[in-house]
Write an enzyme that holds these catalytic residues in place. Structure first.
Site, PDB file in Angstrom:
ATOM      1  N   GLN A  12       3.215 -22.857 -24.766  1.00  0.00           N
ATOM      2  CA  GLN A  12       2.291 -21.761 -24.440  1.00  0.00           C
ATOM      3  C   GLN A  12       2.563 -21.160 -23.064  1.00  0.00           C
ATOM      4  O   GLN A  12       2.447 -19.950 -22.874  1.00  0.00           O
ATOM      5  CB  GLN A  12       0.832 -22.176 -24.601  1.00  0.00           C
ATOM      6  N   THR A  66       4.036 -33.721 -23.580  1.00  0.00           N
ATOM      7  CA  THR A  66       2.629 -33.459 -23.238  1.00  0.00           C
ATOM      8  C   THR A  66       1.623 -34.120 -24.179  1.00  0.00           C
ATOM      9  O   THR A  66       0.419 -33.952 -23.997  1.00  0.00           O
ATOM     10  CB  THR A  66       2.349 -31.939 -23.237  1.00  0.00           C
ATOM     11  N   ASP A 106      -3.253 -32.213 -13.868  1.00  0.00           N
ATOM     12  CA  ASP A 106      -4.428 -32.821 -13.246  1.00  0.00           C
ATOM     13  C   ASP A 106      -4.499 -34.328 -13.520  1.00  0.00           C
ATOM     14  O   ASP A 106      -5.162 -35.067 -12.806  1.00  0.00           O
ATOM     15  CB  ASP A 106      -5.718 -32.155 -13.769  1.00  0.00           C
ATOM     16  N   TYR A 135       0.977 -40.846 -19.703  1.00  0.00           N
ATOM     17  CA  TYR A 135       1.387 -39.456 -19.518  1.00  0.00           C
ATOM     18  C   TYR A 135       1.245 -39.060 -18.046  1.00  0.00           C
ATOM     19  O   TYR A 135       2.185 -38.543 -17.424  1.00  0.00           O
ATOM     20  CB  TYR A 135       0.533 -38.534 -20.411  1.00  0.00           C
TER      21      TYR A 135
END
Length: 290
Positions: A12, A66, A106, A135
């Site tokens: 994206q 991800t 984050d 992750y």
């Protein structure tokens, strides 16, 4: 004309880079996009050969592993993509003298309730990392590999990424809102969405200023996923009953941080930066999706 290589072109963020440069900067930036099938960033010789042939000024790395829960099951692959490949890109950036722009998350932060009280405006860039899942750990290791190898980098941390391309929370809610009368949405994870268009605009501004180092790019405001869902339905005139639930209602393999708001004061101090309020960013995105 600046020559930029874009890795992770099918995601994206990658698609947003292509759209914006295509529409707004066709005479200033020559962008060469690569999907993972065009160029696998874990095949180092292949990457090296391509970079040496193209001689880029900038490499924009949107490629990453991800899948937060999947990373718990595929630890080696997640580390290879999120840490080892960025390290190699950084070594190449030194040899070929290009700037590396790399996207992080984050989830490098611990996200405790205490941190939420300490940093109501969000974590500052220099706060110590302490990821609660694999992750986040691999993304933090990737950041460190870059910092320790070259100064000529930009690390951009984003959170709750959503845009007009790919899959994300906003698009999922719009779909579910049409299909169901009732939904349960988590109300004990705090943060703010990064809107892909706003991320790219701010990154282009950073490149133009010659900035280096680590920056947070997200929207203003502090909300939960429940707050975001309610706003999506209200702004879209979708009638659906939304029930606020704790994270325990949706058990996941990877632990999620309670608080992952990124502070944006550092980038707001850069001239011409544009950090949007989350409501405005959401309205822009909904307008684009319609």
């Amino acid at each position: 004309m600046m020559k930029a290589l874009l890795l992770g072109a099918s995601g994206q963020l990658g698609k947003e880079w292509q759209r914006i440069i295509d529409e707004d900067y066709p005479d200033e930036i020559k962008l060469l996009p690569y999907t993972s099938s065009d160029l696998d960033i874990t095949h180092y010789q292949e990457v090296s050969d391509e970079f040496r042939e193209q001689k880029p000024d900038v490499v924009i790395n949107c490629a990453a592993f991800t899948d937060v829960d999947g990373a718990e099951d595929h630890k080696k692959l997640a580390r290879k993509v999120n840490m080892e490949a960025p390290l190699y890109l950084t070594e190449l950036s030194q040899q070929l003298e290009f700037k590396l722009m790399h996207f992080s998350t984050d989830y490098v932060f611990p996200g405790t309730k205490r941190n939420k009280k300490e940093f109501p405006g969000g974590y500052p860039e220099e706060h110590p990392a302490d990821p609660v899942n694999w992750y986040g750990k691999t993304k933090w290791e990737g950041e460190q590999a870059i910092r320790q190898t070259t100064e000529n980098h930009l690390i951009i941390r984003v959170s709750w990424l959503c845009g007009q391309f790919g899959s994300n929370f906003v698009k999922t809610m719009l779909k579910l809102g049409q299909e169901r009368e009732e939904l349960q949405v988590v109300n004990d994870q705090w943060g703010s969405p990064s809107f892909a268009e706003n991320v790219v605009e701010n990154c282009l501004n950073l490149l133009g200023t010659g900035a280096m180092g680590t920056y947070h790019v997200t929207s203003k405001g502090l909300i939960t996923w429940y707050d975001l869902a309610k706003a999506i339905f209200k702004k879209s005139d979708i009638e659906v009953h939304v029930e606020a639930v704790d994270s325990d209602a949706f058990p996941t393999k990877a632990k999620r941080p309670y608080f992952s708001k990124l502070g944006t004061q550092k980038i707001e101090d850069i001239e011409d930066s544009k950090i949007v309020d989350w409501r405005k960013g959401l309205q822009n995105l909904l307008d684009q999706l319609q």
